[in-house]
Design a protein around this motif. Structure first.
Motif, PDB file in Angstrom:
ATOM      1  N   ALA A  98       0.831  -1.208   0.000  1.00 38.88           N
ATOM      2  CA  ALA A  98       0.000   0.000   0.000  1.00 38.88           C
ATOM      3  C   ALA A  98       0.864   1.255   0.000  1.00 38.88           C
ATOM      4  O   ALA A  98       0.543   2.251  -0.674  1.00 38.88           O
ATOM      5  CB  ALA A  98      -0.926  -0.015   1.212  1.00 38.88           C
ATOM      6  N   VAL A  99       1.973   1.223   0.771  1.00 43.13           N
ATOM      7  CA  VAL A  99       2.870   2.379   0.792  1.00 43.13           C
ATOM      8  C   VAL A  99       3.493   2.618  -0.578  1.00 43.13           C
ATOM      9  O   VAL A  99       3.578   3.765  -1.060  1.00 43.13           O
ATOM     10  CB  VAL A  99       3.954   2.187   1.864  1.00 43.13           C
ATOM     11  CG1 VAL A  99       5.021   3.270   1.774  1.00 43.13           C
ATOM     12  CG2 VAL A  99       3.332   2.184   3.253  1.00 43.13           C
ATOM     13  N   GLN A 100       3.936   1.535  -1.224  1.00 47.38           N
ATOM     14  CA  GLN A 100       4.516   1.671  -2.560  1.00 47.38           C
ATOM     15  C   GLN A 100       3.500   2.209  -3.558  1.00 47.38           C
ATOM     16  O   GLN A 100       3.806   3.085  -4.382  1.00 47.38           O
ATOM     17  CB  GLN A 100       5.052   0.318  -3.027  1.00 47.38           C
ATOM     18  CG  GLN A 100       6.293  -0.144  -2.288  1.00 47.38           C
ATOM     19  CD  GLN A 100       6.707  -1.531  -2.710  1.00 47.38           C
ATOM     20  OE1 GLN A 100       5.882  -2.353  -3.103  1.00 47.38           O
ATOM     21  NE2 GLN A 100       7.995  -1.820  -2.603  1.00 47.38           N
ATOM     22  N   ARG A 101       2.287   1.711  -3.478  1.00 49.87           N
ATOM     23  CA  ARG A 101       1.248   2.167  -4.401  1.00 49.87           C
ATOM     24  C   ARG A 101       0.923   3.650  -4.184  1.00 49.87           C
ATOM     25  O   ARG A 101       0.793   4.426  -5.144  1.00 49.87           O
ATOM     26  CB  ARG A 101      -0.010   1.321  -4.219  1.00 49.87           C
ATOM     27  CG  ARG A 101      -1.108   1.609  -5.232  1.00 49.87           C
ATOM     28  CD  ARG A 101      -2.327   0.752  -4.954  1.00 49.87           C
ATOM     29  NE  ARG A 101      -3.331   0.929  -5.981  1.00 49.87           N
ATOM     30  CZ  ARG A 101      -3.385   0.212  -7.100  1.00 49.87           C
ATOM     31  NH1 ARG A 101      -2.482  -0.735  -7.309  1.00 49.87           N
ATOM     32  NH2 ARG A 101      -4.330   0.446  -8.000  1.00 49.87           N
TER      33      ARG A 101
ATOM     34  N   ALA B 162       3.735   5.813  -5.471  1.00 48.75           N
ATOM     35  CA  ALA B 162       3.762   5.877  -6.930  1.00 48.75           C
ATOM     36  C   ALA B 162       2.608   6.711  -7.475  1.00 48.75           C
ATOM     37  O   ALA B 162       2.789   7.513  -8.406  1.00 48.75           O
ATOM     38  CB  ALA B 162       3.715   4.469  -7.512  1.00 48.75           C
ATOM     39  N   GLU B 163       1.407   6.513  -6.896  1.00 48.01           N
ATOM     40  CA  GLU B 163       0.241   7.205  -7.443  1.00 48.01           C
ATOM     41  C   GLU B 163       0.178   8.669  -7.022  1.00 48.01           C
ATOM     42  O   GLU B 163      -0.216   9.536  -7.821  1.00 48.01           O
ATOM     43  CB  GLU B 163      -1.034   6.493  -6.990  1.00 48.01           C
ATOM     44  CG  GLU B 163      -1.217   5.116  -7.618  1.00 48.01           C
ATOM     45  CD  GLU B 163      -2.520   4.468  -7.174  1.00 48.01           C
ATOM     46  OE1 GLU B 163      -3.142   4.993  -6.229  1.00 48.01           O
ATOM     47  OE2 GLU B 163      -2.896   3.424  -7.756  1.00 48.01           O
ATOM     48  N   ILE B 164       0.535   8.958  -5.765  1.00 48.63           N
ATOM     49  CA  ILE B 164       0.409  10.324  -5.266  1.00 48.63           C
ATOM     50  C   ILE B 164       1.711  11.102  -5.451  1.00 48.63           C
ATOM     51  O   ILE B 164       1.713  12.226  -5.974  1.00 48.63           O
ATOM     52  CB  ILE B 164       0.014  10.305  -3.771  1.00 48.63           C
ATOM     53  CG1 ILE B 164      -1.341   9.601  -3.606  1.00 48.63           C
ATOM     54  CG2 ILE B 164      -0.061  11.714  -3.210  1.00 48.63           C
ATOM     55  CD1 ILE B 164      -1.749   9.412  -2.168  1.00 48.63           C
TER      56      ILE B 164
ATOM     57  N   ARG C 232      12.195   6.304  -0.954  1.00 49.84           N
ATOM     58  CA  ARG C 232      11.123   5.713  -0.148  1.00 49.84           C
ATOM     59  C   ARG C 232      10.727   4.345  -0.686  1.00 49.84           C
ATOM     60  O   ARG C 232      10.541   3.382   0.080  1.00 49.84           O
ATOM     61  CB  ARG C 232       9.907   6.654  -0.165  1.00 49.84           C
ATOM     62  CG  ARG C 232       8.683   6.129   0.573  1.00 49.84           C
ATOM     63  CD  ARG C 232       8.975   5.917   2.019  1.00 49.84           C
ATOM     64  NE  ARG C 232       7.781   5.552   2.765  1.00 49.84           N
ATOM     65  CZ  ARG C 232       7.786   5.077   3.994  1.00 49.84           C
ATOM     66  NH1 ARG C 232       8.943   4.882   4.624  1.00 49.84           N
ATOM     67  NH2 ARG C 232       6.664   4.785   4.621  1.00 49.84           N
ATOM     68  N   LEU C 233      10.603   4.221  -2.014  1.00 46.73           N
ATOM     69  CA  LEU C 233      10.229   2.941  -2.610  1.00 46.73           C
ATOM     70  C   LEU C 233      11.305   1.886  -2.374  1.00 46.73           C
ATOM     71  O   LEU C 233      11.003   0.713  -2.098  1.00 46.73           O
ATOM     72  CB  LEU C 233       9.978   3.119  -4.109  1.00 46.73           C
ATOM     73  CG  LEU C 233       8.733   3.922  -4.496  1.00 46.73           C
ATOM     74  CD1 LEU C 233       8.671   4.111  -6.003  1.00 46.73           C
ATOM     75  CD2 LEU C 233       7.475   3.215  -4.008  1.00 46.73           C
ATOM     76  N   ILE C 234      12.579   2.297  -2.454  1.00 46.20           N
ATOM     77  CA  ILE C 234      13.671   1.342  -2.219  1.00 46.20           C
ATOM     78  C   ILE C 234      13.655   0.877  -0.765  1.00 46.20           C
ATOM     79  O   ILE C 234      13.839  -0.326  -0.467  1.00 46.20           O
ATOM     80  CB  ILE C 234      15.018   1.978  -2.577  1.00 46.20           C
ATOM     81  CG1 ILE C 234      15.115   2.191  -4.104  1.00 46.20           C
ATOM     82  CG2 ILE C 234      16.173   1.102  -2.101  1.00 46.20           C
ATOM     83  CD1 ILE C 234      16.372   2.914  -4.543  1.00 46.20           C
TER      84      ILE C 234
END
Length: 422
Positions: A201-204, A207-209, A226-228
């Motif tokens: 959910a954090v990755q999504r 990416a989306e926001i 953050r994604l890494i």
């Protein structure tokens, strides 16, 4: 009918009934044998002084005018007369007839009594077998109805101590363990799903926001970091889950492992400076002090898994320590590995909960270096796989923290719990 004939109750009835009938038949045969040996002489002695059809008493005159005299032995060398021989033959005939009549009556009565005894024995055996097997029927019915929805039910057999009572109590104990395992498995699956869903959910969201519109290079760099970080956390969680699953399966092979040297190696990796290392997010001067007392200790097991055990204990001791605290690591010739750390005060009732997967002393905040709550549960699983006993206890104030002892078998042999030899 076929099911009845092939039931344990029918077999026990046949066994008990046969034994009782054989015992009754043996008793009848013994009585007949003993009577046959002594009945003839007793009947002959009773009628030897009486002629057939002549009721007389001692002193009464006989038909020929002579007085009645009880039978007496002839003096040595005196031959019996014709009349005495005739009287003896008549007496013998009366005795034999009385003996045969008594034996015939006894045989008929005995056979009738044996037949009635056999019927009564079979009925009693059937009733007794039913009483004896009733707890088995209760256990069978309970086992047939068991499912994941009613594992809380128990047999709770009431009765005097005995084999069936112990069987029912053992079955109840097994249900307790099954319920605990199923509950832990469900909780583990739910927690694992939650832990894995959160980074996704954090990755999504990132990416989306974070990447929506036309973000600048600095924002893209922050989102990338953050994604890494989230990907690294997810990878660590998945590796921990795989390690936990592997340790639960037991050991494929064992070999002698120098646990003292292994602990020294892991200490060197965790504390490169030789004495202290900072936990994630801490300054170097706030790092805990290391106290080591590594006596020679060799155990049988898997070196890789034992390395994970020591590594997780050290990581847990550093992560949950306080600024300027202490980490103590010791091995003893008695087969005990001890890792103790200072830190926040832990209630004694909360210590067993910390050994369960995804359980933490405080709620998770999803911060860097926080961990997934699998460290001590992996330690407990690896210890079980090696047949070792894990003991954890909270340290008293003012130090606080936790002390974990792993007691390995001093002289491990074949067939240790959790070990599969190849």
């Amino acid at each position: 009918m076929r099911a009845v004939l092939h039931s344990e109750r029918a077999r026990l009835t046949a066994l008990y009934g046969t034994l009782l009938v054989l015992a009754g038949g043996g008793l009848v045969a013994l009585v007949n044998v003993l009577l046959r040996k002594g009945l003839g002489s007793r009947v002959n002695g009773a009628v030897t002084t009486v002629m057939p059809g002549v009721p007389v008493r001692a002193g009464d005159p006989l038909p020929d005018g002579t007085a009645f005299v009880p039978a007496q032995k002839l003096p040595p060398g005196v031959a019996p007369t014709e009349a005495q021989l005739a009287r003896w033959a008549a007496t013998k005939n009366v005795s034999r007839a009385a003996e045969q009549a008594a034996l015939h009556e006894l045989t008929v009565v005995s056979l009738i009594a044996l037949a009635l005894f056999a019927v009564l024995s079979v009925w009693l055996a059937w009733w007794m077998a039913g009483r004896v097997l009733r707890p088995v029927g209760v256990i069978t019915e309970k086992a047939r109805r068991l499912s994941g929805a009613n594992l809380h039910e128990r047999i709770a057999l009431r009765g005097p101590p005995g084999e069936l009572k112990r069987l029912a109590d053992t079955f109840d104990g097994m249900l307790d363990r099954m319920e605990g395992l199923v509950t832990a498995q469900r909780r583990f699956a739910a927690n694992a799903a939650h832990e894995l869903r959160t980074p996704v959910a954090v990755q999504r969201a990132a990416a989306e926001i974070g990447l929506a519109g036309d973000p600048g290079p600095q924002k893209v760099a922050r989102i990338r970091e953050r994604l890494i970080a989230v990907a690294d956390s997810s990878e660590h969680l998945i590796e921990s889950l795989l390690l936990l699953a592997v340790s639960e399966e037991g050991l494929e092979s064992v070999e002698p492992v120098d646990l003292a040297a292994l602990a020294d190696t892991e200490l060197a990796a965790a504390f490169p400076s030789g004495g202290s290392a900072a936990a994630p997010g801490e300054a170097a001067d706030a790092a805990p002090t290391v106290v080591r007392d590594l006596a020679p200790l060799t155990v049988s097991g898997d070196g890789a898994l034992l390395g994970h055990l020591v590594r997780n204990l050290l990581a847990n001791a550093v992560r949950h320590n306080r600024a300027g605290g202490r980490v103590a690591v010791a091995t003893s010739a008695a087969g005990v590995l001890t890792v103790s750390n200072t830190g926040p005060q832990i209630a004694a009732a909360d210590v067993p909960r910390l050994l369960e997967p995804f359980r933490r002393r405080a709620e998770r905040r999803h911060t860097a270096g926080e961990g997934a709550g699998l460290g001590l549960s992996i330690v407990a699983s690896i210890a079980r796989a090696h047949g070792a006993e894990l003991l954890a206890e909270a340290n008293p104030e003012p130090d606080g923290g936790l002390t974990v002892r792993v007691r390995f078998p001093v002289a491990p042999g074949p067939g240790r719990p959790g070990v599969r030899r190849v």
